[in-house]
Design a protein around this motif. Structure first.
Motif, mmCIF file in Angstrom:
data_model
loop_
_atom_site.group_PDB
_atom_site.id
_atom_site.type_symbol
_atom_site.label_atom_id
_atom_site.label_comp_id
_atom_site.label_asym_id
_atom_site.label_seq_id
_atom_site.Cartn_x
_atom_site.Cartn_y
_atom_site.Cartn_z
ATOM 1 N N GLN A 50 -2.403 -1.708 -130.537
ATOM 2 C CA GLN A 50 -3.299 -0.944 -129.298
ATOM 3 C C GLN A 50 -2.969 -1.058 -128.356
ATOM 4 O OE1 GLN A 50 -6.093 1.121 -130.486
ATOM 5 N NE2 GLN A 50 -5.080 0.680 -132.600
ATOM 6 N N SER A 51 -1.605 -1.498 -127.982
ATOM 7 C CA SER A 51 -1.075 -1.785 -126.624
ATOM 8 C C SER A 51 0.240 -1.011 -126.672
ATOM 9 C CB SER A 51 -1.042 -3.398 -126.417
ATOM 10 O OG SER A 51 -2.403 -3.858 -126.545
ATOM 11 N N LEU A 52 0.594 -0.807 -125.195
ATOM 12 C CA LEU A 52 1.835 -0.262 -124.982
ATOM 13 C C LEU A 52 2.581 -1.611 -124.345
ATOM 14 C CD1 LEU A 52 0.918 3.130 -122.949
ATOM 15 C CD2 LEU A 52 1.873 2.743 -125.229
ATOM 16 N N PHE A 53 3.980 -1.712 -124.732
ATOM 17 C CA PHE A 53 4.891 -2.742 -124.363
ATOM 18 C C PHE A 53 5.966 -1.778 -123.581
ATOM 19 C CE2 PHE A 53 2.396 -4.909 -127.116
ATOM 20 C CZ PHE A 53 2.524 -6.242 -126.573
ATOM 21 N N TRP A 54 6.564 -2.140 -122.517
ATOM 22 C CA TRP A 54 7.682 -1.359 -121.583
ATOM 23 C C TRP A 54 8.807 -2.164 -121.652
ATOM 24 C CZ3 TRP A 54 5.834 3.357 -120.023
ATOM 25 C CH2 TRP A 54 4.387 3.506 -120.137
ATOM 26 N N TYR A 92 -3.316 4.279 -122.728
ATOM 27 C CA TYR A 92 -3.380 4.275 -120.947
ATOM 28 C C TYR A 92 -4.752 3.809 -120.445
ATOM 29 C CZ TYR A 92 1.202 6.177 -121.001
ATOM 30 O OH TYR A 92 2.496 6.486 -120.945
ATOM 31 N N ASP A 93 -5.833 4.148 -121.030
ATOM 32 C CA ASP A 93 -7.164 3.519 -120.502
ATOM 33 C C ASP A 93 -7.332 2.091 -120.685
ATOM 34 O OD1 ASP A 93 -8.480 6.275 -119.921
ATOM 35 O OD2 ASP A 93 -8.830 6.379 -122.076
ATOM 36 N N ASP A 116 -8.008 16.804 -114.524
ATOM 37 C CA ASP A 116 -9.073 17.405 -113.768
ATOM 38 C C ASP A 116 -8.404 17.206 -112.141
ATOM 39 O OD1 ASP A 116 -10.153 14.952 -112.341
ATOM 40 O OD2 ASP A 116 -11.924 15.504 -113.524
ATOM 41 N N ARG A 117 -9.024 17.949 -111.182
ATOM 42 C CA ARG A 117 -8.605 17.790 -109.848
ATOM 43 C C ARG A 117 -8.942 16.502 -109.125
ATOM 44 N NH1 ARG A 117 -6.422 22.574 -109.520
ATOM 45 N NH2 ARG A 117 -7.453 24.519 -110.400
ATOM 46 N N LYS A 118 -9.622 15.563 -109.712
ATOM 47 C CA LYS A 118 -9.985 14.520 -109.363
ATOM 48 C C LYS A 118 -8.986 13.166 -109.594
ATOM 49 C CE LYS A 118 -14.674 15.163 -108.483
ATOM 50 N NZ LYS A 118 -16.249 14.770 -109.069
ATOM 51 N N GLY A 119 -8.096 13.734 -110.653
ATOM 52 C CA GLY A 119 -7.229 12.765 -111.353
ATOM 53 C C GLY A 119 -7.447 12.070 -112.633
ATOM 54 N N TYR A 120 -8.636 12.496 -113.220
ATOM 55 C CA TYR A 120 -9.247 11.918 -114.471
ATOM 56 C C TYR A 120 -8.396 12.871 -115.340
ATOM 57 C CZ TYR A 120 -12.569 9.457 -112.181
ATOM 58 O OH TYR A 120 -13.395 8.602 -111.335
ATOM 59 N N ARG A 121 -7.810 12.147 -116.527
ATOM 60 C CA ARG A 121 -6.986 12.802 -117.460
ATOM 61 C C ARG A 121 -7.532 12.545 -118.866
ATOM 62 N NH1 ARG A 121 -4.181 8.896 -120.919
ATOM 63 N NH2 ARG A 121 -2.835 10.205 -121.516
ATOM 64 N N LEU A 122 -7.029 13.592 -119.433
ATOM 65 C CA LEU A 122 -7.288 13.544 -121.228
ATOM 66 C C LEU A 122 -5.996 13.549 -121.806
ATOM 67 C CD1 LEU A 122 -9.705 14.058 -123.247
ATOM 68 C CD2 LEU A 122 -9.065 16.278 -123.145
ATOM 69 N N GLU A 158 -17.276 6.331 -118.678
ATOM 70 C CA GLU A 158 -17.197 4.949 -117.564
ATOM 71 C C GLU A 158 -15.798 4.409 -117.848
ATOM 72 O OE1 GLU A 158 -18.847 3.104 -121.382
ATOM 73 O OE2 GLU A 158 -19.284 5.154 -120.255
ATOM 74 N N TRP A 159 -15.066 4.217 -118.780
ATOM 75 C CA TRP A 159 -13.893 3.537 -118.603
ATOM 76 C C TRP A 159 -12.620 4.447 -118.084
ATOM 77 C CZ3 TRP A 159 -16.455 4.570 -123.415
ATOM 78 C CH2 TRP A 159 -15.999 5.662 -124.033
ATOM 79 N N ASP A 160 -12.774 5.733 -118.081
ATOM 80 C CA ASP A 160 -11.680 6.451 -117.573
ATOM 81 C C ASP A 160 -11.624 6.123 -115.939
ATOM 82 O OD1 ASP A 160 -11.685 8.049 -119.964
ATOM 83 O OD2 ASP A 160 -13.042 9.448 -119.176
ATOM 84 N N GLN A 161 -10.212 6.159 -115.792
ATOM 85 C CA GLN A 161 -9.445 5.638 -114.597
ATOM 86 C C GLN A 161 -8.814 6.874 -113.973
ATOM 87 O OE1 GLN A 161 -9.998 2.520 -113.218
ATOM 88 N NE2 GLN A 161 -11.047 2.109 -114.917
#
Length: 182
Positions: free
Chosen positions: A75-79, A131-132, A118-124, A162-165
């Protein structure tokens, strides 16, 4: 409209782009990023490999920076430093697991793929929460992040959790927008 329905609509819109449109719009996004202060002042930048007609940023990898690409593990991203790629989880191209990893402390900027924003920077995104989860970790929370998407996928607002950044900026074929209304 719920996130699942929005995701379907905007993924279909993206997939309906002709190859010529997709390449042209992707090139315009790359050109905006190349001249942006956020990219120019960064030494280590995390990006992604285009999947399902996400904007293709591969042209950027020629800039003299340290480029990182994600590898999905559970469930994670490794770079890892961009290099030899192979097909990974979900069929997305990703770095070889033996390629050097990038430490979070080295990262200056993250280029984040978006299904819509959206224009506030919240992504889907695709709904996997990768990424969340990344941005919920304290060491990642303060990293600068630019959402990458096409103009048609920028909306005034949509329901967030609530977890969206929010991201710091978004970049489309029309330009880079860093004055978001958080």
């Amino acid at each position: 409209m719920n996130k699942s329905d929005l995701r379907k609509i905007y993924l279909q819109k993206r997939l309906s782009l002709s190859q010529v449109e997709w390449k042209s719009k992707s090139h315009e996004i790359v050109e905006h990023l190349k001249i942006s202060e956020l990219v120019r002042s960064s030494q280590t930048i995390l990006s992604y490999c285009s999947f399902r007609q996400e904007p293709d940023l591969s042209e950027l990898l020629t800039l003299p920076k340290i480029w990182g690409l994600p590898r999905c593990v559970d469930q994670s991203l490794f770079w890892h430093v961009a290099g030899n790629l192979r097909s990974g989880k979900f069929g997305i191209q990703e770095p070889d697991p033996d390629s050097p990893q990038i430490n979070v402390s080295e990262v200056d900027l993250i280029l984040v793929p978006c299904v819509m924003c959206d224009r506030k920077g919240y992504r889907l995104g695709y709904g996997g929460g990768f990424y969340d989860r990344l941005f919920s970790q304290p060491e990642w929370r303060e990293k600068k992040a630019i959402g990458i998407l096409f103009d048609f996928a920028v909306v005034d607002e949509f329901a967030i959790d609530e977890w969206d950044q929010p991201l710091n900026a978004i970049c489309t074929e029309s330009g880079l927008y860093s004055q978001l209304n958080h």
